[in-house]
Design a protein around this motif. Sequence first.
Motif, mmCIF file in Angstrom:
data_model
loop_
_atom_site.group_PDB
_atom_site.id
_atom_site.type_symbol
_atom_site.label_atom_id
_atom_site.label_comp_id
_atom_site.label_asym_id
_atom_site.label_seq_id
_atom_site.Cartn_x
_atom_site.Cartn_y
_atom_site.Cartn_z
ATOM 1 N N LEU A 198 42.558 42.497 44.850
ATOM 2 C CA LEU A 198 42.297 41.094 45.186
ATOM 3 C C LEU A 198 40.801 40.801 45.213
ATOM 4 O O LEU A 198 40.357 39.734 44.764
ATOM 5 C CB LEU A 198 42.906 40.766 46.550
ATOM 6 N N HIS A 199 40.022 41.751 45.743
ATOM 7 C CA HIS A 199 38.575 41.552 45.850
ATOM 8 C C HIS A 199 37.938 41.385 44.466
ATOM 9 O O HIS A 199 37.044 40.544 44.283
ATOM 10 C CB HIS A 199 37.945 42.731 46.588
ATOM 11 N N ILE A 200 38.385 42.167 43.493
ATOM 12 C CA ILE A 200 37.848 42.060 42.135
ATOM 13 C C ILE A 200 38.145 40.680 41.553
ATOM 14 O O ILE A 200 37.269 40.034 40.959
ATOM 15 C CB ILE A 200 38.425 43.173 41.246
ATOM 16 N N LEU A 201 39.381 40.194 41.722
ATOM 17 C CA LEU A 201 39.742 38.879 41.194
ATOM 18 C C LEU A 201 39.012 37.763 41.944
ATOM 19 O O LEU A 201 38.563 36.784 41.333
ATOM 20 C CB LEU A 201 41.253 38.672 41.297
ATOM 21 N N ALA A 202 38.885 37.913 43.268
ATOM 22 C CA ALA A 202 38.173 36.900 44.050
ATOM 23 C C ALA A 202 36.695 36.867 43.684
ATOM 24 O O ALA A 202 36.094 35.783 43.617
ATOM 25 C CB ALA A 202 38.347 37.178 45.543
ATOM 26 N N THR A 203 36.105 38.030 43.432
ATOM 27 C CA THR A 203 34.701 38.085 43.012
ATOM 28 C C THR A 203 34.505 37.321 41.710
ATOM 29 O O THR A 203 33.533 36.570 41.554
ATOM 30 C CB THR A 203 34.247 39.550 42.841
ATOM 31 N N ASP A 204 35.422 37.510 40.780
ATOM 32 C CA ASP A 204 35.334 36.817 39.492
ATOM 33 C C ASP A 204 35.324 35.304 39.691
ATOM 34 O O ASP A 204 34.489 34.591 39.131
ATOM 35 C CB ASP A 204 36.519 37.231 38.610
ATOM 36 N N ARG A 205 36.235 34.800 40.501
ATOM 37 C CA ARG A 205 36.367 33.350 40.679
ATOM 38 C C ARG A 205 35.219 32.772 41.512
ATOM 39 O O ARG A 205 34.645 31.736 41.170
ATOM 40 C CB ARG A 205 37.713 33.040 41.342
ATOM 41 N N ILE A 206 34.865 33.432 42.603
ATOM 42 C CA ILE A 206 33.868 32.878 43.528
ATOM 43 C C ILE A 206 32.469 32.908 42.928
ATOM 44 O O ILE A 206 31.706 31.947 43.059
ATOM 45 C CB ILE A 206 33.910 33.643 44.872
ATOM 46 N N THR A 207 32.104 34.002 42.244
ATOM 47 C CA THR A 207 30.750 34.089 41.696
ATOM 48 C C THR A 207 30.563 33.205 40.463
ATOM 49 O O THR A 207 29.422 32.965 40.038
ATOM 50 C CB THR A 207 30.384 35.538 41.341
ATOM 51 N N LYS A 208 31.659 32.728 39.877
ATOM 52 C CA LYS A 208 31.554 31.754 38.789
ATOM 53 C C LYS A 208 31.371 30.341 39.333
ATOM 54 O O LYS A 208 30.853 29.467 38.643
ATOM 55 C CB LYS A 208 32.793 31.800 37.897
#
Length: 307
Positions: free
Chosen positions: A169-179
């Motif tokens: 989940l952290h990897i997917l959340a990082t992708d969305r939030i940092t974009k």
Amino acid sequence: MTRRARAILALLAVTILWGCTFVWMKQSLNAAERVLGRQGGSAVITLYVGVRFFLAAIVLALWPRTRRALDRGSWLGGAILGALLFAGFLLQMLGLEDISPSVSAFLTSLYVIFAAILSAWMHRARPHLPFMIGVALATFGAGFIEGPPHLTFGPAEWLTVASAFIFGLHILATDRITKAHDPLSVTLAMFVCTAAFAVVALPMAMARPGSPSLAEMSALLRDAGFVLPLLLSTLFATVLALTLMNQFQRELDPVRAAILFALEPIWTTLIAMLLGFGRPGFWLWVGGGALVVGNLIAEWGVAMDES
């Protein structure tokens, strides 16, 4: 060099820095056992994580750009990432108290599969075959790099599987939030929030039977054997590695990033061996080879899509 190539190199550097974390963590835990006369359990782990991210927040805040871009969205995104990161670390370490490192490594490596499944579910799309082959090889390689794990599922194993799900989940959340928000400000907010979660959890961890007292924890923070590896972990595995991750992961598909992150056990094993914690064996070549081939196949799939 293309943005994608820079991102791959940056995230490869992240895996090397994380590989060093094993040695630093082991040195700090060994020092804690020496000072306390016993293992400190979740209380020492929570203290370690809290101090690590508190100091990391101070170091990153010294850079004016990270403070200027802080806004409500950055704080919310940082809180989400911080909560996931802290929960993943805590569950992983709680599980590690009752299972071997090889079993923990194998179960934690399931985050690659979870990231792929969650990504496919979120986008309502079937993952590319090269990605799926890469996921399978990366999971096998990360789990078997120190030999076949001996699994007997109990509470500790399920805690570790839960941590792997959270890391996915952290990897997917990082992708969305940092974009959506400035990566540096999100990283600073994540450090602050992770430290805050540790502060809240520390009294509960210390309340567990057999946990160190406040005086013992204070003595631990005055011990150079505990503090020096913690400082190295703060500067390199936290400030530098997580800043690079948040800055560059958004340039890659999150599943591709997860496959790349799975290279970490190779560096962990090699660095540990260089420092005398083991010798290279058959499974290092098998597991490491599977990880490398998995990454090459995944990258080949990306090249085929772009051509």
